[in-house]
Design a protein around this motif. Sequence first.
Motif, PDB file in Angstrom:
ATOM      1  N   UNK A   1       0.834  -1.202   0.000  1.00 37.27           N
ATOM      2  CA  UNK A   1       0.000   0.000   0.000  1.00 37.27           C
ATOM      3  C   UNK A   1       0.868   1.251   0.000  1.00 37.27           C
ATOM      4  N   UNK A   2       0.468   2.239  -0.778  1.00 37.34           N
ATOM      5  CA  UNK A   2       1.204   3.505  -0.858  1.00 37.34           C
ATOM      6  C   UNK A   2       0.555   4.583   0.000  1.00 37.34           C
ATOM      7  N   UNK A   3      -0.768   4.670  -0.048  1.00 41.58           N
ATOM      8  CA  UNK A   3      -1.486   5.692   0.717  1.00 41.58           C
ATOM      9  C   UNK A   3      -2.949   5.307   0.810  1.00 41.58           C
ATOM     10  N   UNK A   4      -3.722   6.153   1.488  1.00 42.14           N
ATOM     11  CA  UNK A   4      -5.147   5.902   1.637  1.00 42.14           C
ATOM     12  C   UNK A   4      -5.898   7.223   1.650  1.00 42.14           C
TER      13      UNK A   4
ATOM     14  N   UNK B   1     -10.293   4.138   1.045  1.00 44.62           N
ATOM     15  CA  UNK B   1      -9.779   3.766  -0.263  1.00 44.62           C
ATOM     16  C   UNK B   1      -8.263   3.646  -0.160  1.00 44.62           C
ATOM     17  N   UNK B   2      -7.767   2.419  -0.269  1.00 46.71           N
ATOM     18  CA  UNK B   2      -6.328   2.193  -0.281  1.00 46.71           C
ATOM     19  C   UNK B   2      -5.839   2.290  -1.711  1.00 46.71           C
ATOM     20  N   UNK B   3      -4.684   2.923  -1.887  1.00 42.48           N
ATOM     21  CA  UNK B   3      -4.061   3.021  -3.193  1.00 42.48           C
ATOM     22  C   UNK B   3      -2.746   2.259  -3.114  1.00 42.48           C
ATOM     23  N   UNK B   4      -2.605   1.264  -3.970  1.00 43.20           N
ATOM     24  CA  UNK B   4      -1.403   0.441  -3.949  1.00 43.20           C
ATOM     25  C   UNK B   4      -0.251   1.172  -4.631  1.00 43.20           C
ATOM     26  N   UNK B   5       0.926   0.603  -4.533  1.00 41.08           N
ATOM     27  CA  UNK B   5       2.101   1.199  -5.174  1.00 41.08           C
ATOM     28  C   UNK B   5       1.958   1.236  -6.689  1.00 41.08           C
ATOM     29  N   UNK B   6       1.132   0.371  -7.233  1.00 42.01           N
ATOM     30  CA  UNK B   6       0.883   0.358  -8.678  1.00 42.01           C
ATOM     31  C   UNK B   6      -0.260   1.283  -9.081  1.00 42.01           C
ATOM     32  N   UNK B   7      -0.892   1.940  -8.095  1.00 45.15           N
ATOM     33  CA  UNK B   7      -1.967   2.884  -8.387  1.00 45.15           C
ATOM     34  C   UNK B   7      -3.355   2.281  -8.394  1.00 45.15           C
TER      35      UNK B   7
ATOM     36  N   UNK C   1       0.530   3.154   7.591  1.00 41.64           N
ATOM     37  CA  UNK C   1       0.776   4.162   6.555  1.00 41.64           C
ATOM     38  C   UNK C   1       1.050   5.532   7.170  1.00 41.64           C
ATOM     39  N   UNK C   2       0.363   5.854   8.260  1.00 41.56           N
ATOM     40  CA  UNK C   2       0.603   7.137   8.922  1.00 41.56           C
ATOM     41  C   UNK C   2       2.013   7.202   9.503  1.00 41.56           C
ATOM     42  N   UNK C   3       2.498   6.100  10.057  1.00 45.48           N
ATOM     43  CA  UNK C   3       3.863   6.074  10.599  1.00 45.48           C
ATOM     44  C   UNK C   3       4.898   6.167   9.498  1.00 45.48           C
ATOM     45  N   UNK C   4       4.602   5.568   8.358  1.00 47.47           N
ATOM     46  CA  UNK C   4       5.548   5.549   7.244  1.00 47.47           C
ATOM     47  C   UNK C   4       5.626   6.888   6.514  1.00 47.47           C
TER      48      UNK C   4
END
Length: 108
Positions: free
Chosen positions: A49-52, A63-69, A88-91
Motif C-alpha cells: 500500500x502507498x497511501x489511503x 480507499x487504499x491506493x497500492x504502489x501500482x496505483x 501508513x501514517x507512521x511511514x
Amino acid sequence: MKLHAADILVIFWLGILTVSTVKGSVASQIAPRSSCVDLSTQQLDIRNLAKYEMQHIPVKAVMFITRRGIKICMQPDLKWVQNAIKFLDKRRPTPKPKSKPKSKPKGN
C-alpha cells in the motif's frame, strides 16, 4: 438560389463558433473523483500500500491506493484496516522544520 461569398463566410463562422462553444463547455466540466461504491472483503498486504483516502459519501469507506496505483475500497471498522492506516501514517515522512538562514556577521 445563389449564395454570395459574404453569406458563405457568415455560415462558416457561425459553424466554427458553435463547435468551439460546445467543445469548450464539455471540456471545462470537472471529471468526478474516484469514489467507493462496493467494498472489498479481502485482506491486503499492507507492504504493497502507498497511501489511503477516507470517504464518507456515498458510503463510509477507506480507499487504499497500492504502489501500482490500484484503488481498493474497504470497510473502515475492520481491525486490519485500522492497523494498515496506522502503518501508513507512521511511514509517511514528517516535514522537517525550516531552519532560519544564518545571518552573516557584521564587519567592523
